[in-house]
Design a protein around this motif. Structure first.
Motif, short mmCIF file in Angstrom:
data_model
loop_
_atom_site.label_atom_id
_atom_site.label_comp_id
_atom_site.label_asym_id
_atom_site.label_seq_id
_atom_site.Cartn_x
_atom_site.Cartn_y
_atom_site.Cartn_z
N LEU A 193 0.84 -1.19 0.00
CA LEU A 193 0.00 0.00 0.00
C LEU A 193 0.88 1.25 0.00
CD1 LEU A 193 -2.58 -0.94 2.78
CD2 LEU A 193 -3.01 -0.94 0.32
N THR A 194 0.34 2.34 -0.53
CA THR A 194 0.99 3.64 -0.42
C THR A 194 0.44 4.34 0.81
OG1 THR A 194 1.23 3.83 -2.81
CG2 THR A 194 1.36 5.87 -1.52
N PRO A 195 1.27 4.66 1.79
CA PRO A 195 0.76 5.35 2.99
C PRO A 195 0.09 6.67 2.61
CG PRO A 195 2.98 4.54 3.37
CD PRO A 195 2.72 4.37 1.90
N ARG A 196 -1.08 6.92 3.18
CA ARG A 196 -1.81 8.16 2.90
C ARG A 196 -2.82 8.41 4.01
NH1 ARG A 196 -6.91 6.85 1.59
NH2 ARG A 196 -7.36 4.85 0.54
N ALA A 197 -3.35 9.62 4.04
CA ALA A 197 -4.39 9.97 5.00
C ALA A 197 -5.74 9.44 4.54
CB ALA A 197 -4.46 11.48 5.16
N PRO A 198 -6.65 9.14 5.45
CA PRO A 198 -8.00 8.73 5.05
C PRO A 198 -8.69 9.84 4.27
CG PRO A 198 -7.61 8.28 7.37
CD PRO A 198 -6.48 9.14 6.91
N ARG A 199 -9.56 9.44 3.37
CA ARG A 199 -10.28 10.41 2.53
C ARG A 199 -11.63 10.80 3.11
NH1 ARG A 199 -8.24 6.62 -1.90
NH2 ARG A 199 -6.36 7.66 -2.68
N VAL A 200 -12.02 10.15 4.20
CA VAL A 200 -13.27 10.47 4.89
C VAL A 200 -13.00 10.50 6.38
CG1 VAL A 200 -14.69 9.39 3.08
CG2 VAL A 200 -13.97 8.04 5.08
N PRO A 201 -13.83 11.19 7.17
CA PRO A 201 -13.66 11.16 8.62
C PRO A 201 -13.85 9.74 9.15
CG PRO A 201 -15.10 12.96 7.98
CD PRO A 201 -14.91 12.11 6.76
N LEU A 202 -13.00 9.34 10.10
CA LEU A 202 -13.09 8.01 10.67
C LEU A 202 -14.20 7.94 11.72
CD1 LEU A 202 -9.30 7.11 11.11
CD2 LEU A 202 -10.80 6.69 9.14
N THR A 203 -14.79 6.77 11.86
CA THR A 203 -15.85 6.56 12.86
C THR A 203 -15.31 5.91 14.13
OG1 THR A 203 -16.38 4.47 11.76
CG2 THR A 203 -17.67 6.42 11.13
N ARG A 204 -14.03 5.64 14.18
CA ARG A 204 -13.38 5.11 15.37
C ARG A 204 -12.18 5.98 15.70
NH1 ARG A 204 -17.41 2.60 14.47
NH2 ARG A 204 -17.71 0.31 14.48
N THR A 205 -11.97 6.25 16.97
CA THR A 205 -10.75 6.91 17.41
C THR A 205 -9.61 5.89 17.35
OG1 THR A 205 -11.97 8.38 18.87
CG2 THR A 205 -9.61 8.15 19.28
N ALA A 206 -8.50 6.29 16.77
CA ALA A 206 -7.39 5.35 16.59
C ALA A 206 -6.09 5.99 17.05
CB ALA A 206 -7.29 4.92 15.14
N PHE A 207 -5.61 5.55 18.21
CA PHE A 207 -4.30 5.96 18.71
C PHE A 207 -3.29 4.86 18.38
CE2 PHE A 207 -6.99 8.15 21.97
CZ PHE A 207 -6.52 9.44 21.80
N ALA A 208 -2.17 5.23 17.78
CA ALA A 208 -1.04 4.32 17.61
C ALA A 208 -0.03 4.64 18.70
CB ALA A 208 -0.41 4.50 16.23
N ALA A 209 0.39 3.62 19.43
CA ALA A 209 1.40 3.80 20.48
C ALA A 209 2.78 3.69 19.86
CB ALA A 209 1.22 2.76 21.58
N ALA A 210 3.58 4.75 19.98
CA ALA A 210 4.84 4.85 19.24
C ALA A 210 6.05 4.56 20.12
CB ALA A 210 4.97 6.24 18.62
N HIS A 211 7.12 4.14 19.46
CA HIS A 211 8.38 3.77 20.12
C HIS A 211 9.37 4.94 20.08
CE1 HIS A 211 9.16 3.24 15.86
NE2 HIS A 211 10.45 3.32 16.12
N VAL A 212 10.55 4.70 20.62
CA VAL A 212 11.64 5.68 20.69
C VAL A 212 12.90 5.04 20.12
CG1 VAL A 212 13.14 6.97 22.29
CG2 VAL A 212 10.68 6.89 22.68
#
Length: 387
Positions: free
Chosen positions: A21-40
């Motif tokens: 896939l090509t990473p991109r932003a969603p084209r519509v508002p999402l119906t779920r809140t989505a937090f990604a937990a990031a590393h260091v």
């Protein structure tokens, strides 16, 4: 084409699928809140004595990865266990991380939502022998997060099991913290598969009794609790638990094995996401949630299905070492320029694991820069004597 090791001590030829896939932003508002937990990641040139002391954080690469997540429409869970809290990253480092991240978030065009982990890790466990001391330690970190502009996640603290706290002790501390928070908080139930020191959280090793204890805290303060993140890797428990939540209180799944079904829901209830796995599978997560928002559950499941074996490999036992797989995929996808983690954490998984993560990421359409991914996998293989 690569020669990759297998778990039965063989070498086999592997050819990439070419279906990323090509990473991109969603084209519509999402119906779920989505937090990604990031590393260091650590700065390889500045790191000294990597197993002791404060890490020399590579701020450029660490923040670059957060922008990569935000650019795909995901929120961020900052300074959580994925960022090696208590496993190489101390509170002074975490506080600086939160402050730097919030500054970047305010400048980002998508104005991403960021929630940050407040714990008690600035105080040694031996000095946290009372509920008052635990509450004071939490309060210090919560105030720092609010001053930086972040939403508070009250992280699970090793201090409670260390003093064999009972349900009333949890209620006393959490009740105080929730009431004093400037805005609704997210609670955090992290299972002992992620951190063995959290066994018996909420005052009982019985999951039913523990559930009753934390639900009582939420029911006493529903207007001050945004939601609760549950990371127990138990789909049936999460479904039963979320059905008991007061109206308006969200269940943020931390189930890195069963997220697709939990986020879709059962027709009556559904979970939102606060997942380390989403940092590993960001392009799929973003585009699958886009499909769900459009009512296209066929595409939603088609995208998510191959990521489940990948996530199960990343989060295999000992589960607490999952952070290495997330950092590895960020490196393969050129979201960071190297693979050096605080405490030398990249060494916590074996080369056969990384080879399998590579295969499964490719099958999940996640190697968006295949030439870079192959080059970097080849370098890691050579480091392990595989030419």
């Amino acid at each position: 084409m690569l020669t990759l090791p297998t778990t039965d001590n063989r070498l086999e030829t592997y050819t990439l699928s070419g279906q990323a896939l090509t990473p991109r932003a969603p084209r519509v508002p999402l119906t779920r809140t989505a937090f990604a937990a990031a590393h260091v990641v650590s700065d390889p040139l500045r790191e000294r004595d990597p197993w002791v002391g404060r890490p020399a954080v590579d701020w450029e690469n660490t923040l670059r990865f957060r922008h990569w997540l935000w650019d795909q429409g995901l929120g961020l869970a900052e300074a959580m266990d994925t960022a090696q809290r208590g496993m190489g990253v101390d509170w002074p480092t975490a506080r600086e991380l939160i402050e730097r991240t919030m500054k970047e978030a305010r400048a980002h065009p998508m104005k991403p939502r960021v929630a940050c982990g407040a714990g008690t890790d600035q105080v040694p466990l031996e000095d946290l022998r009372t509920t008052e001391a635990i509450a004071e330690a939490y309060s210090e970190q919560m105030e720092a997060i609010e001053a930086a502009g972040g939403q508070v996640i009250i992280m699970a603290s090793r201090a409670f099991p260390a003093i064999k706290a009972g349900p009333d002790d949890y209620a006393r501390v959490y009740g105080k913290l929730v009431k004093q928070a400037a805005a609704p908080v997210i609670l955090h139930w992290l299972g002992d598969m992620f951190d063995p020191a959290l066994k018996g959280y909420w005052g009982s090793e019985d999951i039913g009794a523990a559930s009753d204890a934390v639900l009582s805290i939420i029911e006493d303060n529903p207007e001050k609790v945004d939601g609760i993140k549950i990371s127990l890797l138990d789909q049936a428990h999460e479904e039963a638990f979320r059905a008991r939540l007061p109206d308006g209180v969200r269940l943020y799944t931390g189930d890195d094995f069963n997220y697709a079904q939990l986020i879709e829901g059962d027709g009556t209830h559904y979970s939102h996401a606060l997942l380390g796995a989403f940092a590993a599978i960001a392009p799929v997560a973003s585009q699958a949630l886009e499909a769900l928002a459009q009512g296209d559950t066929e595409t939603y499941h088609r995208l998510f299905a191959p990521t489940v074996p990948l996530s199960r490999e990343i989060f295999k036992a000992p589960t607490r070492f999952y952070k290495a797989g997330i950092a590895f995929l960020a490196w393969l996808n050129d979201a960071q320029s190297h693979f050096i983690m605080p405490g030398g954490f990249q060494s916590s998984r074996e080369i056969t694991h990384y080879a399998e993560v590579f295969r499964l990421a490719d099958r999940s359409r996640l190697l968006s820069k295949p030439d870079v991914a192959v080059e970097r996998m080849t370098l890691l293989l050579k480091l392990h004597g595989i030419g």
